[in-house]
Design an enzyme around this catalytic site. Structure first.
Site, PDB file in Angstrom:
ATOM      1  N   LYS A  51      10.533-118.457 -21.310  1.00 22.58           N
ATOM      2  CA  LYS A  51      11.710-118.364 -22.167  1.00 22.58           C
ATOM      3  C   LYS A  51      12.757-119.448 -21.880  1.00 22.58           C
ATOM      4  CE  LYS A  51      14.787-115.324 -24.297  1.00 22.58           C
ATOM      5  NZ  LYS A  51      14.615-114.483 -25.479  1.00 22.58           N
ATOM      6  N   PHE A  99       9.355-107.214 -17.091  1.00 20.31           N
ATOM      7  CA  PHE A  99       8.953-106.532 -18.316  1.00 20.31           C
ATOM      8  C   PHE A  99       8.158-107.486 -19.216  1.00 20.31           C
ATOM      9  CE2 PHE A  99       9.954-105.343 -22.790  1.00 20.31           C
ATOM     10  CZ  PHE A  99       9.208-104.174 -22.824  1.00 20.31           C
ATOM     11  N   GLN A 100       7.009-107.041 -19.649  1.00 19.01           N
ATOM     12  CA  GLN A 100       6.105-107.814 -20.508  1.00 19.01           C
ATOM     13  C   GLN A 100       5.709-109.155 -19.884  1.00 19.01           C
ATOM     14  OE1 GLN A 100       7.641-107.827 -24.591  1.00 19.01           O
ATOM     15  NE2 GLN A 100       6.571-105.890 -24.935  1.00 19.01           N
ATOM     16  N   MET A 129     -26.360-101.537 -36.180  1.00 15.98           N
ATOM     17  CA  MET A 129     -27.160-102.397 -35.311  1.00 15.98           C
ATOM     18  C   MET A 129     -27.556-101.658 -34.039  1.00 15.98           C
ATOM     19  SD  MET A 129     -28.649-105.245 -35.168  1.00 15.98           S
ATOM     20  CE  MET A 129     -28.014-106.707 -35.980  1.00 15.98           C
ATOM     21  N   GLU A 152      -1.736-109.064 -33.105  1.00 15.70           N
ATOM     22  CA  GLU A 152      -1.976-110.429 -32.610  1.00 15.70           C
ATOM     23  C   GLU A 152      -3.451-110.810 -32.673  1.00 15.70           C
ATOM     24  OE1 GLU A 152      -0.074-108.238 -30.961  1.00 15.70           O
ATOM     25  OE2 GLU A 152       1.854-109.173 -30.469  1.00 15.70           O
TER      26      GLU A 152
END
Lengths: 168, 560
Positions: B166, B116-117, B469, B54
């Site tokens: 949802k 969940f999630q 760097m 993602e």
């Protein structure tokens, strides 16, 4: 550091107070007093904040507030052009040795006795913030059990309103 | 089309299509499965690009937006899908990039139960979005999505997140197709402020025009050049302002700041007036604020009033669209001639030229110069973050705005692969990614995406085997304590690219690089080139952190 009062009209939506205070936290603006209330319309809520800082801090705070899409108008309100009040509830020990002094002080400040029991007395004082500070300071000589303050609420004198400042 | 009843997920996808969105980047999951069903249904009208992660999708949406100016769109599922977007959203936020991130969430009935999630993604992203929405009810969905596009692209652009539980995706509701969203109208600064600023500018004898990312976002490039002619000034820019002004323009001195061009930083330091356009005086640009621009007048124009006097107090702060404000300001300015200032700046240029790295071989500068020879005037060049980014910022030759795609404010290592692909999708052009082994290691999984979709990305990896760097700082300020910056990895990048399905080669000379780039630019799809760079190459000049122009480091030696 100068103290200043800002009244903020926000959309009356879930989570708006969090958005406003989150910005204060993230950019480290202090909050000396915070009051959130319903308004004359369901559409908006009103947040009154007392903060401290120099002119640049104040301008920055106002500019950052304007960037929040849920903020609809902002005004800095001062003593001359507005009325501000805070409500204090203070619970003090009811001790026979100090009872007289405590009650005298309450009368002198115009505080109302709203609860009286063997163990404690609760006073209610509706006043300007400074006077409430002074009363609390005075009570520190006795045994303060608990304090609750509402934070300062402010309205402009005369016909002006926060809603008139929408879309500035 | 008459009003009809559609599911929430159909309404979302239809609304995206109605807003003119042609491609979205994302990754499916349990709480967006309905949205993906709608994407399947409308796949002829809206392309979905499946990334490897993602974060890559978020950077792709960002790169798309940077290269085109249009709103980039990313979709992710709830929980880890949503939190994986966070770095991408923060990157877009710090650089004011218009993006709409859409996340699914657990149904309303489960919100707040640690289902969940489930993640409170509106809470998580509150300080890194311009605004975000939790769409609690189907009747708010279409308007919220449209509003998100308006907000993301109007005024100072930025990322907006829309979280859709949802049950809202599955609910049915009336859908009414509408005209694409319009940005809020732009405004010039107030006339009185413009007049005051004109007075300040007319008194200046040594004007420096400091271009920021707002010039690109506000498409004010032409006005900037007109302003420079009128005041007979010189132009420098922050990293975010790169590509706004053609590198070859005679008045352009390049990027200023911590790793800016010597002439640009010194000219800014010695100017009597800085005209700052669409920038925010970031610490990487100013160094120590207490020593920055002392006695210099500052006219600051920005669309975001909160930037005026935020970091540096200005003489005149003008809140307004840069292009519109300059259009009103320029006619009020006297036509100036500042031969002394120009001569002084020429001296700085000469000093810079003397310090220019002219060594032959695989030096960082020669790598970038070789890349330059292969770029068309419109080729987008993306970078990751680190030394390679600064070498690219210093030595790439830009001819058109939006051709430099780089994470400025957040400095996100791992930005490049996703961003380069997003830019390629947005422009339809072959895009170059200049990256380093550290940054590339963070999101090289997106090679899979490039290979699968045959995205024309030319990847130039400058491999020095160290986190260069940080190593540079360790060399200069930490007594060469190379703590965890020597990676000692055994990765064979060319084999790795091959394993992902991307053609690649390793080059060991500038000639070899030149030839490899020719092959890369003729390739059908992605192409990977690895160049070895010495681990002790420095990015110079350097203003030490917290330092001022008096502390500038123009020459340094390293080595274990």
């Amino acid at each position: 550091m100068n103290s200043f009062t800002i009244a903020i009209l926000v959309k009356n939506k879930f989570g708006v107070l969090n958005r406003v205070t989150s910005m204060f936290r993230r950019r480290q603006f202090n909050i000396a007093s915070l009051n959130v209330s319903e308004t004359e319309t369901d559409e908006y809520s009103r947040i009154t904040v007392i903060s401290a800082g120099d002119e640049r801090t104040k301008d920055q705070l106002i500019d950052q507030l304007y960037k929040l899409p849920d903020v609809v108008s902002i005004k800095e309100l001062d003593e001359l052009t507005s009325i501000s009040r805070e409500v204090l509830l203070i619970k003090v020990e009811n001790n026979p040795e100090t009872r007289r002094d405590v009650l005298d002080a309450a009368v002198a400040f115009g505080a109302e006795t709203v609860d009286y029991s063997k163990a404690s007395i609760i006073f209610q004082l509706t006043s300007k913030r400074k006077k409430i500070d002074e009363f609390v300071e005075l009570m520190r000589d006795y045994n303060i059990i608990e304090i609750c303050r509402t934070g300062v609420g402010t309205l402009e004198r005369g016909g002006d309103t926060l809603r008139q400042a929408i879309n500035l | 089309m008459k009003n009809m009843k559609l599911s929430g997920s159909d309404i979302l996808v239809r609304t995206l299509i109605d807003q003119g969105v042609d491609v979205v980047f994302g990754y499916p999951g349990g709480q967006v499965i309905n949205i993906y069903d709608s994407l399947y249904k409308y796949q002829d009208e809206l392309t979905h690009v499946l990334t490897a992660h993602e974060q890559g999708a978020a950077h792709a949406a960002d790169g798309y937006a940077r290269a085109t100016g249009r709103v980039g769109v990313v979709i992710a599922t709830s929980g880890p899908g949503a939190t994986n977007l966070v770095t991408g959203i923060a990157t877009a936020f710090l650089d004011s990039i218009p993006m709409v991130a859409i996340t699914g969430n657990v149904p309303n009935s489960s919100i707040g139960t640690d289902a969940f999630q489930e993640t409170d993604i509106t809470g998580v992203t509150l300080p890194i979005t311009k605004h975000n929405y939790f769409v609690g009810s189907i009747d708010e969905l279409e308007e919220t999505v449209r509003e998100a596009f308006v907000l993301a692209s109007s005024d100072r652009p930025g990322p907006v997140l829309v979280d859709i539980p949802k049950d809202v995706q599955t609910a049915m509701y009336e859908y009414e197709p509408k005209q694409p969203y319009q940005k809020d109208p732009k405004n010039a600064a107030k006339d009185i402020r413009i007049q005051e600023a004109a007075k300040t500018i007319n008194e200046a004898k040594k004007p420096f025009i400091y271009v920021g990312g707002g010039v690109i976002a506000g498409e004010a490039e032409k006005e900037v050049l007109k302003l420079a002619e009128k005041v007979d000034g010189v132009i420098g820019c922050s990293m975010m302002g790169l590509s706004a002004i053609p590198t070859s323009h005679p008045r352009f001195l390049g990027m200023q700041g911590m790793h800016g061009h010597y002439a640009s930083s010194v000219a800014m330091h010695n100017a009597d007036l800085i005209i700052a356009l669409g920038n925010r005086f970031n610490d990487r640009s100013t160094g120590n604020l207490s020593k920055f621009a002392i006695g210099t007048k500052i006219v600051h124009i920005d669309i975001d009033g909160a930037e005026l006097s935020k970091n540096v107090p200005d003489t005149n702060g003008l809140r307004g669209d840069v292009a519109l404000t300059l259009q009103k300001l320029i006619p009020l300015l006297e036509q100036k001639k500042n031969p002394e200032w120009q001569a002084q700046v020429q001296k700085y240029r000469d000093e810079e030229a003397q310090r220019t790295d002219t060594r032959p071989g695989m030096t960082p500068r020669n790598v970038i110069r070789t890349v330059n020879r292969h770029l068309s005037p419109t080729t987008p060049v993306a970078t990751d973050v680190g030394q390679h980014q600064m070498w690219a910022a210093q030595s790439l030759e830009f001819r058109n705005p939006r051709t430099f795609i780089s994470s400025g404010g957040l400095g996100t290592m791992g930005f490049g692969m996703g961003a380069a692909m997003g830019a390629a999708y947005g422009t339809g052009l072959r895009t170059v990614l200049i990256t380093g082994d550290g940054s590339f290691g963070m999101n090289l999984n997106e090679l899979a995406t490039a290979a699968t979709y045959n995205v024309p990305v030319v990847i130039v990896l400058m491999n020095n085997g160290v986190l260069g760097m940080v190593r540079q700082w360790q060399t200069l300020f930490f007594d060469k304590h190379y703590s965890n910056t020597t990676t000692n990895r055994k990765t064979d990048f060319v084999k790795l690219a091959d394993a992902f399905g991307v053609k690649g080669e390793r080059v060991d000379s500038i000639d070899g690089l030149d030839q490899a780039l020719t092959r890369a630019f003729e390739a059908d799809g992605p192409y990977f080139i690895e160049c070895d760079i010495d681990k002790d190459e420095f990015v110079l000049p350097m203003l030490p952190p917290g330092g001022s122009m008096d502390d500038i480091i123009t020459d340094a030696k390293a080595g274990d």
